[in-house]
Each structure stands twice: as C-alpha cells, then as structure tokens.
Design an enzyme around this catalytic site. Structure first.
Site, PDB file in Angstrom:
ATOM      1  N   ASN A  86       4.485   6.238   1.175  1.00 51.70           N
ATOM      2  CA  ASN A  86       5.332   6.400  -0.016  1.00 51.70           C
ATOM      3  C   ASN A  86       6.584   5.520   0.285  1.00 51.70           C
ATOM      4  O   ASN A  86       7.311   5.760   1.479  1.00 51.70           O
ATOM      5  CB  ASN A  86       5.752   7.825  -0.143  1.00 51.70           C
ATOM      6  N   HIS A  99       7.392   5.697   7.261  1.00 52.76           N
ATOM      7  CA  HIS A  99       6.244   6.682   7.933  1.00 52.76           C
ATOM      8  C   HIS A  99       4.945   6.779   7.226  1.00 52.76           C
ATOM      9  O   HIS A  99       4.997   6.251   5.936  1.00 52.76           O
ATOM     10  CB  HIS A  99       6.611   8.254   7.903  1.00 52.76           C
ATOM     11  N   HIS A 101       1.385   8.765   6.363  1.00 54.88           N
ATOM     12  CA  HIS A 101       0.855  10.251   6.493  1.00 54.88           C
ATOM     13  C   HIS A 101      -0.573   9.967   6.638  1.00 54.88           C
ATOM     14  O   HIS A 101      -1.404   9.021   6.076  1.00 54.88           O
ATOM     15  CB  HIS A 101       0.781  10.520   5.094  1.00 54.88           C
TER      16      HIS A 101
HETATM   17  P1  5GP Z   1       7.637  11.473   2.212  1.00 51.93           P
HETATM   18  O1  5GP Z   1       7.837  12.475   1.032  1.00 51.93           O
HETATM   19  O2  5GP Z   1       9.035  10.778   2.538  1.00 51.93           O
HETATM   20  O3  5GP Z   1       6.434  10.330   2.173  1.00 51.93           O
HETATM   21  O4  5GP Z   1       7.186  12.329   3.377  1.00 51.93           O
HETATM   22  C1  5GP Z   1       8.034  12.990   4.302  1.00 51.93           C
HETATM   23  C2  5GP Z   1       7.312  14.138   5.020  1.00 51.93           C
HETATM   24  O5  5GP Z   1       8.011  14.807   6.069  1.00 51.93           O
HETATM   25  C3  5GP Z   1       6.728  15.321   4.149  1.00 51.93           C
HETATM   26  O6  5GP Z   1       5.223  15.404   4.069  1.00 51.93           O
HETATM   27  C4  5GP Z   1       7.506  16.573   4.854  1.00 51.93           C
HETATM   28  O7  5GP Z   1       6.549  17.569   4.653  1.00 51.93           O
HETATM   29  C5  5GP Z   1       7.640  15.885   6.309  1.00 51.93           C
HETATM   30  N1  5GP Z   1       8.911  16.637   6.630  1.00 51.93           N
HETATM   31  C6  5GP Z   1      10.067  16.564   6.265  1.00 51.93           C
HETATM   32  N2  5GP Z   1      10.845  17.337   7.134  1.00 51.93           N
HETATM   33  C7  5GP Z   1      10.249  17.722   8.298  1.00 51.93           C
HETATM   34  C8  5GP Z   1      10.407  18.155   9.413  1.00 51.93           C
HETATM   35  O8  5GP Z   1      11.423  18.503   9.710  1.00 51.93           O
HETATM   36  N3  5GP Z   1       9.214  18.266  10.511  1.00 51.93           N
HETATM   37  C9  5GP Z   1       8.133  17.951  10.130  1.00 51.93           C
HETATM   38  N4  5GP Z   1       7.280  18.074  11.179  1.00 51.93           N
HETATM   39  N5  5GP Z   1       7.626  17.366   8.929  1.00 51.93           N
HETATM   40  C10 5GP Z   1       8.999  17.075   8.071  1.00 51.93           C
END
Ligand code: 5GP
Ligand code: ZN
Length: 113
Positions: A86, A99, A101
């Site tokens: 994303n 990052h 997923h």
């Molecule tokens: P994005 O929405 O930016 O693509 O993904 C961020 C991801 O990081 C989300 O899926 C969210 O659940 C994960 N995430 C956010 N904070 C933390 C955290 O403190 N620890 C872990 N393990 N994952 C996190």
C-alpha cells in the site's frame, strides 16, 4: 527515524513476533492479521514508501522478494499467497515505512476492492 513505528520494531524497541530476518530484511507477524498467515516484510533501512525506491536502495526490494520465497518454503505456503504494498493515502498506507504484506492460508479474492 526516531518516530517510525517499524524502525522501532526492527531495533527491538517495540516487541514483534519474528518470522524471518537477515542483513537486509525483517519480517514479523501483523498485529491485525487479514488472513490466517499475515507477515509484514520491511527493509532494515527507513524508506517511506514505494514512491521512494531508487537505484541506490532497490537492492532491499530484491532482498525482500528473496525473503518471501524463503518464507513461503519455510511456512509451507505451497497453495499460494498474495504480496501487497500500500502506497500513500489513496493506497491505504498507514505506517510510513515501506512494507509488503504477505497473506496466505485462505483464498484471496480478486480484485481486492
Ligand atoms: P499499511 O496499512 O500501512 O499497509 O500496513 C500497516 C500494517 O501494520 C497493518 O496491517 C497493521 O495491522 C500493522 N501494524 C500496525 N502497528 C503494528 C504493530 O505495532 N505491530 C505489528 N506487528 N503490526 C502493526
Ligand atoms: Zn522507519
């Protein structure tokens, strides 16, 4: 980047469940999994997003995809998986450290919506 959540996770200042690590890459379990297997894979340097990938740092992207192939074998993801990035506000990015997923162990519909 003192303020960055994923930099803190890489340093170990915030705990995480490690899935894979090498010189370039850290992978850990997502705190809010969207599939039975959900890893977050990050470069060990602060890159904000896909939009900041360039010829100086793109080695990290190659290493991330090498890591994904290793994780797939280690975790027996032979049925397939999805890799998602994303980028930015409209892309749904919520953490400003690049990052990917890695989602697996359920059927993932396409298009994602
Ligand atoms: P994005 O929405 O930016 O693509 O993904 C961020 C991801 O990081 C989300 O899926 C969210 O659940 C994960 N995430 C956010 N904070 C933390 C955290 O403190 N620890 C872990 N393990 N994952 C996190
Ligand atoms: Zn960072």
């Amino acid at each position: 980047m003192n303020d960055c959540l994923f930099c803190k996770i890489i340093k170990g200042d915030i705990p995480s469940t490690k899935i894979y690590e090498d010189e370039y890459v850290y992978a850990f379990a997502d705190i809010a999994p969207q599939a039975p297997f959900h890893a977050v894979i990050v470069p060990k340097i602060h890159i904000c997003c896909a939009d900041e990938i360039n010829s100086e740092n793109s080695i990290y992207i190659a290493k991330i995809f090498e890591a994904i192939a290793k994780i797939s074998k280690k975790e027996n993801l032979e049925n397939g998986y999805r890799v998602v990035n994303n980028c930015g506000t409209d892309g749904g990015q919520t953490v400003g450290h690049l990052h990917f997923h890695l989602l697996a162990r359920r059927y993932l519909a396409w298009p994602p919506g």
